[in-house]
Design a protein around this motif. Sequence first.
Motif, mmCIF file in Angstrom:
data_model
loop_
_atom_site.group_PDB
_atom_site.id
_atom_site.type_symbol
_atom_site.label_atom_id
_atom_site.label_comp_id
_atom_site.label_asym_id
_atom_site.label_seq_id
_atom_site.Cartn_x
_atom_site.Cartn_y
_atom_site.Cartn_z
ATOM 1 N N ARG A 192 0.815 -1.221 0.000
ATOM 2 C CA ARG A 192 0.000 0.000 0.000
ATOM 3 C C ARG A 192 0.849 1.272 0.000
ATOM 4 O O ARG A 192 0.327 2.356 -0.264
ATOM 5 N N ARG A 193 2.125 1.149 0.306
ATOM 6 C CA ARG A 193 3.031 2.309 0.333
ATOM 7 C C ARG A 193 4.389 1.843 -0.172
ATOM 8 O O ARG A 193 5.262 1.465 0.608
ATOM 9 N N GLN A 194 4.578 1.897 -1.482
ATOM 10 C CA GLN A 194 5.738 1.248 -2.103
ATOM 11 C C GLN A 194 6.964 2.149 -2.201
ATOM 12 O O GLN A 194 8.073 1.646 -2.385
ATOM 13 N N SER A 214 6.283 -4.252 7.070
ATOM 14 C CA SER A 214 6.041 -5.027 5.846
ATOM 15 C C SER A 214 4.666 -5.675 5.822
ATOM 16 O O SER A 214 4.120 -5.937 4.749
ATOM 17 N N LEU A 215 4.115 -5.954 7.000
ATOM 18 C CA LEU A 215 2.807 -6.608 7.088
ATOM 19 C C LEU A 215 1.679 -5.595 7.276
ATOM 20 O O LEU A 215 0.532 -5.978 7.552
ATOM 21 N N GLY A 216 2.016 -4.306 7.126
ATOM 22 C CA GLY A 216 0.993 -3.288 7.315
ATOM 23 C C GLY A 216 0.427 -3.296 8.722
ATOM 24 O O GLY A 216 -0.770 -3.121 8.916
ATOM 25 N N CYS A 217 1.335 -3.483 9.715
ATOM 26 C CA CYS A 217 0.906 -3.572 11.118
ATOM 27 C C CYS A 217 -0.219 -4.595 11.283
ATOM 28 O O CYS A 217 -1.179 -4.392 12.020
ATOM 29 N N HIS A 292 -1.064 4.672 1.700
ATOM 30 C CA HIS A 292 -1.466 4.602 3.104
ATOM 31 C C HIS A 292 -0.261 4.389 4.019
ATOM 32 O O HIS A 292 0.593 3.550 3.755
ATOM 33 N N LYS A 293 -0.234 5.154 5.107
ATOM 34 C CA LYS A 293 0.870 5.052 6.071
ATOM 35 C C LYS A 293 0.332 4.527 7.387
ATOM 36 O O LYS A 293 -0.600 5.085 7.956
#
Length: 302
Positions: A192-194, A214-217, A292-293
């Motif tokens: 989502r945020r490359q 890496s797992l998007g939290c 997305h962050k």
Amino acid sequence: MLISDLSASTMVTLGKPLPRTLTLRNGVEFPAVGLGTFRAQDDDARNAVMAALRLGLRHIDTASIYKNEGPIREALAASGVPRGEVFVTSKVSPYEQGAGRARKAVEGIMERIGVQYLDLVLVHWPGVSRVAPDSSLNAQMRWETWQELERLYSEGRVRAIGVSNYEERHLRELLGRAAVKPMVNQFEVHPRRQRLELRQLCKQEGIAVVAYASLGCADLLNHPTVTRVAAEVRRTPAQVLLRWALQGGCAVIPKSVRPERIAEWREDLLLGGDWRLSQEQVTALEGLEDGHKYCWDPSAVM
């Protein structure tokens, strides 16, 4: 190739075994898969590091602000793994920046972990604690911090130095002044945020990228695209997300205090590391990009 022409798929090399290590600009070998320890405390931190080392992971990532150096010290000592086989990363916090203070911070980290040297030290954040993001003091203090790291590096107290959470402008500013260029930039990277422009700048300058979150939290573990790809390759969603980052040339430092999760990463990323995501699967994951962050945002720091 212009950065505007770059897609994530061009950063993926298919058909070749993934390296177990990345070679930093000074020749130091840096494990591509490590254990992150953010928010891991006490027995959880100790047991996680012990499990990681027992399972063959050889990179432990911590920071002074995590306040878990005591348990990590105990785990390193109890593991029986020789010091020279473990790559230890730590970071100078926003509370420790500046001339003199940064050196004292690094020396304190080494004392608390019980090591004579650190393999990698990073400036944790481009800003300074209790300083307004738009203040020029941020640039002054991070430059003083970098100069301290350069001196520690020249003295052999640290094997490599780098930064964390640096945006393009922070990195260009440092590259224009540094006697020793940063060897690593650690920042948030996931489908989502490359961060293609920042990764391309790092590649051009010979700076290794370490992806965190890496797992998007954990949010991305349940994303329909991720779970679909995981089913196709008969791997877990976590393995798919980590594999995506590794195929993109990043090192990864997933965090967990659960030995079974750590074993999952080790089994498939170190021992069974010859499987690949197909180009179609990579493209599907690329499609999640929306900027997305999940973690803190350094973009306002001047």
